[in-house]
Every structure is written in C-alpha cells, then in structure tokens.
Design an enzyme around this catalytic site. Structure first.
Site, PDB file in Angstrom:
ATOM      1  N   ARG A 120       0.967  -1.669   0.094  1.00 50.22           N
ATOM      2  CA  ARG A 120      -0.274   0.055  -0.021  1.00 50.22           C
ATOM      3  C   ARG A 120       0.750   1.434  -0.229  1.00 50.22           C
ATOM      4  O   ARG A 120      -0.022   2.283  -0.433  1.00 50.22           O
ATOM      5  CB  ARG A 120      -1.019   0.030   1.240  1.00 50.22           C
ATOM      6  CG  ARG A 120      -2.120  -1.190   1.304  1.00 50.22           C
ATOM      7  CD  ARG A 120      -3.226  -0.857   1.712  1.00 50.22           C
ATOM      8  NE  ARG A 120      -4.004  -1.449   1.577  1.00 50.22           N
ATOM      9  CZ  ARG A 120      -3.834  -3.140   2.647  1.00 50.22           C
ATOM     10  NH1 ARG A 120      -3.337  -2.924   2.986  1.00 50.22           N
ATOM     11  NH2 ARG A 120      -4.577  -4.276   2.519  1.00 50.22           N
ATOM     12  N   LYS A 142       3.800  12.528  -9.638  1.00 51.77           N
ATOM     13  CA  LYS A 142       2.694  11.518 -10.996  1.00 51.77           C
ATOM     14  C   LYS A 142       4.094   9.963 -11.044  1.00 51.77           C
ATOM     15  O   LYS A 142       4.904  10.836 -10.994  1.00 51.77           O
ATOM     16  CB  LYS A 142       2.745  12.331 -11.800  1.00 51.77           C
ATOM     17  CG  LYS A 142       0.858  13.037 -11.910  1.00 51.77           C
ATOM     18  CD  LYS A 142       1.018  13.611 -13.047  1.00 51.77           C
ATOM     19  CE  LYS A 142      -0.344  14.501 -13.330  1.00 51.77           C
ATOM     20  NZ  LYS A 142      -0.569  14.550 -14.576  1.00 51.77           N
ATOM     21  N   GLU A 184      11.590  19.706 -23.296  1.00 52.81           N
ATOM     22  CA  GLU A 184      10.588  20.420 -21.690  1.00 52.81           C
ATOM     23  C   GLU A 184      11.193  21.585 -20.763  1.00 52.81           C
ATOM     24  O   GLU A 184      10.396  22.079 -20.089  1.00 52.81           O
ATOM     25  CB  GLU A 184      10.868  18.844 -20.550  1.00 52.81           C
ATOM     26  CG  GLU A 184       9.792  17.967 -21.090  1.00 52.81           C
ATOM     27  CD  GLU A 184       8.429  17.572 -21.592  1.00 52.81           C
ATOM     28  OE1 GLU A 184       7.636  18.072 -20.904  1.00 52.81           O
ATOM     29  OE2 GLU A 184       8.033  16.420 -21.642  1.00 52.81           O
ATOM     30  N   LYS A 226       8.048  24.542 -12.283  1.00 51.88           N
ATOM     31  CA  LYS A 226       7.352  22.789 -11.661  1.00 51.88           C
ATOM     32  C   LYS A 226       6.775  22.717 -10.588  1.00 51.88           C
ATOM     33  O   LYS A 226       5.637  22.595  -9.769  1.00 51.88           O
ATOM     34  CB  LYS A 226       7.976  21.408 -12.560  1.00 51.88           C
ATOM     35  CG  LYS A 226       6.943  20.781 -12.148  1.00 51.88           C
ATOM     36  CD  LYS A 226       6.729  19.215 -13.276  1.00 51.88           C
ATOM     37  CE  LYS A 226       6.031  18.284 -13.245  1.00 51.88           C
ATOM     38  NZ  LYS A 226       6.116  16.953 -13.606  1.00 51.88           N
ATOM     39  N   GLU A 236      -4.156  18.273 -11.260  1.00 53.95           N
ATOM     40  CA  GLU A 236      -5.161  18.525 -12.907  1.00 53.95           C
ATOM     41  C   GLU A 236      -5.996  19.689 -12.700  1.00 53.95           C
ATOM     42  O   GLU A 236      -6.935  19.228 -13.420  1.00 53.95           O
ATOM     43  CB  GLU A 236      -5.127  17.317 -13.519  1.00 53.95           C
ATOM     44  CG  GLU A 236      -4.633  17.658 -14.641  1.00 53.95           C
ATOM     45  CD  GLU A 236      -3.208  16.901 -15.305  1.00 53.95           C
ATOM     46  OE1 GLU A 236      -3.529  17.202 -16.541  1.00 53.95           O
ATOM     47  OE2 GLU A 236      -3.222  16.260 -14.605  1.00 53.95           O
ATOM     48  N   ARG A 240      -2.907  23.310 -12.402  1.00 54.82           N
ATOM     49  CA  ARG A 240      -1.444  22.268 -13.686  1.00 54.82           C
ATOM     50  C   ARG A 240      -1.788  21.542 -14.937  1.00 54.82           C
ATOM     51  O   ARG A 240      -0.537  21.174 -16.092  1.00 54.82           O
ATOM     52  CB  ARG A 240      -2.003  20.987 -12.764  1.00 54.82           C
ATOM     53  CG  ARG A 240      -0.490  19.639 -13.007  1.00 54.82           C
ATOM     54  CD  ARG A 240      -0.534  18.748 -11.645  1.00 54.82           C
ATOM     55  NE  ARG A 240       1.030  17.742 -12.019  1.00 54.82           N
ATOM     56  CZ  ARG A 240       1.340  16.681 -11.778  1.00 54.82           C
ATOM     57  NH1 ARG A 240       1.232  17.613 -10.041  1.00 54.82           N
ATOM     58  NH2 ARG A 240       2.189  16.328 -11.683  1.00 54.82           N
ATOM     59  N   ASN A 244       1.007  21.097 -19.615  1.00 51.06           N
ATOM     60  CA  ASN A 244       0.307  20.167 -21.103  1.00 51.06           C
ATOM     61  C   ASN A 244       1.102  21.077 -22.357  1.00 51.06           C
ATOM     62  O   ASN A 244      -0.161  20.644 -23.352  1.00 51.06           O
ATOM     63  CB  ASN A 244      -0.947  20.045 -21.110  1.00 51.06           C
ATOM     64  CG  ASN A 244      -0.736  18.334 -19.491  1.00 51.06           C
ATOM     65  OD1 ASN A 244      -0.199  17.821 -19.750  1.00 51.06           O
ATOM     66  ND2 ASN A 244      -1.949  18.272 -19.366  1.00 51.06           N
ATOM     67  N   HIS A 247       2.135  19.005 -25.855  1.00 54.93           N
ATOM     68  CA  HIS A 247       1.746  18.484 -25.643  1.00 54.93           C
ATOM     69  C   HIS A 247       0.845  17.566 -25.781  1.00 54.93           C
ATOM     70  O   HIS A 247      -0.008  16.499 -26.223  1.00 54.93           O
ATOM     71  CB  HIS A 247       1.286  17.744 -23.972  1.00 54.93           C
ATOM     72  CG  HIS A 247       2.802  18.015 -22.914  1.00 54.93           C
ATOM     73  ND1 HIS A 247       3.847  19.142 -23.345  1.00 54.93           N
ATOM     74  CD2 HIS A 247       3.708  16.590 -22.162  1.00 54.93           C
ATOM     75  CE1 HIS A 247       4.365  18.428 -22.017  1.00 54.93           C
ATOM     76  NE2 HIS A 247       4.766  17.255 -22.015  1.00 54.93           N
ATOM     77  N   HIS A 251       1.314  14.479 -28.406  1.00 59.10           N
ATOM     78  CA  HIS A 251       0.985  13.374 -28.066  1.00 59.10           C
ATOM     79  C   HIS A 251       0.859  12.805 -29.358  1.00 59.10           C
ATOM     80  O   HIS A 251       0.952  11.691 -29.776  1.00 59.10           O
ATOM     81  CB  HIS A 251      -0.214  13.273 -26.759  1.00 59.10           C
ATOM     82  CG  HIS A 251       0.869  13.082 -24.958  1.00 59.10           C
ATOM     83  ND1 HIS A 251       0.292  13.838 -24.072  1.00 59.10           N
ATOM     84  CD2 HIS A 251       2.425  13.278 -24.664  1.00 59.10           C
ATOM     85  CE1 HIS A 251       0.388  14.057 -23.454  1.00 59.10           C
ATOM     86  NE2 HIS A 251       1.852  12.907 -23.338  1.00 59.10           N
ATOM     87  N   HIS A 264      10.197  11.987 -26.346  1.00 56.17           N
ATOM     88  CA  HIS A 264       8.970  13.048 -26.234  1.00 56.17           C
ATOM     89  C   HIS A 264       9.439  14.258 -26.318  1.00 56.17           C
ATOM     90  O   HIS A 264       8.715  15.031 -26.860  1.00 56.17           O
ATOM     91  CB  HIS A 264       8.961  12.332 -24.243  1.00 56.17           C
ATOM     92  CG  HIS A 264       7.740  12.890 -23.682  1.00 56.17           C
ATOM     93  ND1 HIS A 264       6.571  12.724 -24.302  1.00 56.17           N
ATOM     94  CD2 HIS A 264       7.744  14.033 -22.848  1.00 56.17           C
ATOM     95  CE1 HIS A 264       5.734  13.420 -23.438  1.00 56.17           C
ATOM     96  NE2 HIS A 264       6.546  14.314 -22.532  1.00 56.17           N
TER      97      HIS A 264
END
Ligand SMILES: NC(=O)c1ccc[n+]([C@@H]2O[C@H](COP(=O)([O-])OP(=O)(O)OC[C@H]3O[C@@H](n4cnc5c(N)ncnc54)[C@H](O)[C@@H]3O)[C@@H](O)[C@H]2O)c1
Ligand SMILES: [Zn+2]
Length: 360
Positions: A120, A142, A184, A226, A236, A240, A244, A247, A251, A264
């Site tokens: 856990r 994340k 980035e 960040k 998000e 946040r 993106n 992105h 993506h 990426h």
C-alpha cells in the site's frame, strides 16, 4: 548538503537537491529525509547500474540492496511494475523500506508506481539521471505505467520524500536524450519563466556542450516553475494543466509515429510549434513572439517527424485521455512566460496546427 528548495504540495513537502556530485550524498539525504532506520532499496536498470546505481547504493552504510528492472518506454508496463514488486519482496523489503529510484523518467515512473502500490505504498526517493527527469518527471508526485490503450493510463499520486538531481550525471546522456529535456525546460520557460526561456535561447551552445553551471541553472529554474505549479495545484486543475503546453498535439504526433524515431521532448517541441500557430491564428500571440519561440526550438534541431499523416495525428488525439470527452482543451501562449488554458479548440484549428509542423 543543503537542499536547493522545498516543494510543498498538498499531500507532502519534500526537499529537492540539485548539485554536481549529489549522488554521493544520497545516503545521508535519505537518512535525514526518510529516517535513519528505514532500509533502502535502490531500483535501477542494468544499463544504469555501474555508473549510478552502485554509487548510490554505496552512499548508504551499510550499502543499499539493489533491485534491477527492465528499461525502455515499451517496458513501462504493469508487468515491469509487478516484476519490481516481486523483486522488492524477494530482496526483503518491508513497510518501513524506502525505494530509491535511480534513472530517467521511465525508471522513475515505473519503479515509483511500484513503490506506490508495494504494501500500500512505501517511501520513495527520486534520483533522476536524465535532464528530462531532473527538470520534469521527478517533480510533482505523479507515477504511472502505460497500457496498450494509451500512455500513463495506470498510475498514482505518490509524492517523493526527496529528489536528488546530480548535474554530473548529465555528462553521459546521449545527445538526443539531452535535447528531450531541453525542450521540456524550454516549455517551462514559456509557461512561467522568461529568464529560463532566454537561457535556452542565449546559452544554446553551452547547453549542448553541457557546461555544468548552465545545466544547473536550467534544472533549478525548471524545478522552480514546476514546483510552483504543483504546489498550487497537485491534481490537474487548470493550473497544473499549463504543464501540458506542447503536449496535446505532441502526444498525437508521438502516437501517430508509434513512439518511434522521436523522443518525447522532440514531440513536445513540435507540439509547441503547432500550439503557437493556433495561438497566432486566434490573435492571442503576436506573430513575432511565435517566430522567436519557434526559432529557438528549431535551433536545437529536433528530429523532424517522419512525413506526418494529419488524419493519424487527429485520430491519436481523439484517444488522448486529457483531450477526449467533451471540450477540446489546449494550452496556448500569450507571451513568453504566460500561457492560458483554452477549452474551445475547433478541429479546423488542430488541422491548422498540425499543418504548421508539416510545413517546417
Ligand atoms: N511523472 C511525470 O510527471 C512525468 C513527466 C514527464 C515525463 N514522464 C515520463 O518520463 C519518461 C521519459 O523519461 P526520459 O526522457 O528520462 O527517458 P528514459 O527514462 O527512457 O531514459 C532514456 C535513456 O537514457 C538512459 N540514461 C538515463 N540516464 C542516463 C545517463 N545519465 N547517462 C546515459 N544514459 C542515461 C536510459 O538508460 C535510457 O536508455 C516517459 O515515460 C514519460 O511519460 C513522466
Ligand atoms: Zn512532457
């Protein structure tokens, strides 16, 4: 060692260390951040074992046990995370163990996710060894693995106890991996720090030559951008989402090219160029500012996407978990250092953005 800064997220606060040679201090840092009685387990890959895994393990007294997992974006799966859990069990890890995850974003995400579900959840320390992991993936808490249906579909929020970024590790990075992190960082500059953008613009040669002082400043400023964002918004919301920028279409390009032939960060570089074109068309961003950003991205020479199929990019975007369902959201810049969430993107605009990439 003194931390560069502390990041205070809603769920946890943790120190971030950014320095040359920081790897040798991991043992001491973990003892004070997670507790001296916690048993450390270093998780890394065979590739990174000798240069980084062993030195990190040796910084503990007694040395930390080492657990190896497979590497590569295609191995960023539930199977690899399960293998990490099994290896931790076999190595004798328990509830009071701490996972010290050494590697790029792939290792950080996969082993970090394993740490978040093992018994856990056990303590996690990130030791990012790529520029991308230092400026981006090790910050914010994340962790996730990919699913055949899409990237990062299985994951958790599991904030680290500490992040230790050793600038010297970047000396051995393959050039394209360095660039992946540069894009980035450039993104972070456009979201929230004009001086960071200018650094990537004006010190390009020094960055490519990996001048440690300059890389260190790039990492620090990116971590600040960040860090501020995830402190304001861990999960998000609109703040946040700013991360993106580049992105959404990025993506789409990655998926349409089957995650091959491009990193990426490179895809994000092209995605920013697409977003800028859309922002100019909307009258949000002056054309000369878009050109300045685009030129700065192009100057780092991202690999051109192999003959982009517009329909394939659009199809891939329709499957994006952050893009599908209801409104089409994109992050568009108004100025260098100022981006906005826009939630009424038309499909004609997407086509226009993708064509702007193809045209370059
Ligand atoms: N969790 C987040 O918030 C977040 C944010 C951004 C990206 N990510 C994830 O990060 C991943 C990409 O990470 P990445 O770009 O670091 O790639 P990566 O982890 O796949 O590493 C790239 C390659 O560099 C090698 N490498 C690592 N450090 C090295 C060093 N110091 N010297 C020489 N070689 C080295 C690795 O062995 C690997 O072959 C993606 O899966 C992405 O989804 C996560
Ligand atoms: Zn990214």
């Amino acid at each position: 060692m003194t931390p560069y800064r502390t990041i205070a997220q809603q769920s946890a606060s943790y120190p971030v260390f950014i320095a040359r040679g920081a790897i040798d201090g991991v043992g001491g840092i973990v003892s004070s951040a997670a507790g001296a009685r916690k048993r450390p387990f270093v998780i890394t890959s065979a590739n990174l074992l000798e240069p980084f895994g062993r030195p990190v393990a040796a910084s503990f007294d007694p040395p930390a046990r080492i657990v190896l997992i497979e590497e590569g974006e295609r191995r960023k799966t539930l199977e690899t995370a399960a293998a990490a859990v099994t290896a931790l069990l076999e190595a004798g890890a328990q509830r009071d163990s701490v996972a010290v995850v050494v590697g790029g974003g792939m290792i950080g995400d996969t082993a970090g996710f394993a740490a978040s579900i093992f018994l856990r959840g056990i303590d996690l320390v990130h030791v990012p060894t790529t520029l991308l992991a230092q400026v981006d993936s090790s910050i914010g808490g994340k962790v996730a693995v990919n699913h055949p249906a899409g990237k990062n579909l299985v994951g958790s929020f599991h904030a680290p106890r500490a992040v230790v970024a050793d600038i010297d590790a970047l000396a051995t990075l393959p050039e394209r991996e360095l660039l992946s992190g540069v894009f980035e960082a450039l993104k972070s500059g456009i979201i929230g720090d004009p001086a960071l953008f200018e650094l990537t613009e004006q010190r390009r040669a020094a960055i490519l030559e990996r001048l440690p002082e300059v890389l260190e400043e790039v990492v620090r400023r990116s971590v600040d951008v960040k860090g501020e964002i995830v402190s304001a918004d861990e999960r998000e919301g609109d703040v946040r989402r700013l991360l993106n920028y580049g992105h959404t279409i990025g993506h789409g390009i990655e998926a349409a090219t089957h995650y091959e032939g491009m990193t990426h960060g490179e895809a994000v570089g092209w995605g920013m160029i697409a977003a800028n074109a859309i922002a100019v068309r909307r009258g949000m961003l002056p054309g000369h500012v878009a050109r300045r950003i685009d030129d700065s991205i192009a100057a780092f020479r991202p690999t051109p996407p192999p003959s982009l199929d517009r329909e394939a990019v659009l199809r891939a975007m329709a499957h994006d978990k952050k893009f599908s369902g209801g409104r089409r959201v994109m992050i568009l810049p108004r100025a260098i250092g100022l981006c906005e969430v826009v939630d009424d993107i038309e499909s004609a605009e997407l086509e226009y953005g993708i064509d702007a990439v193809t045209a370059r």
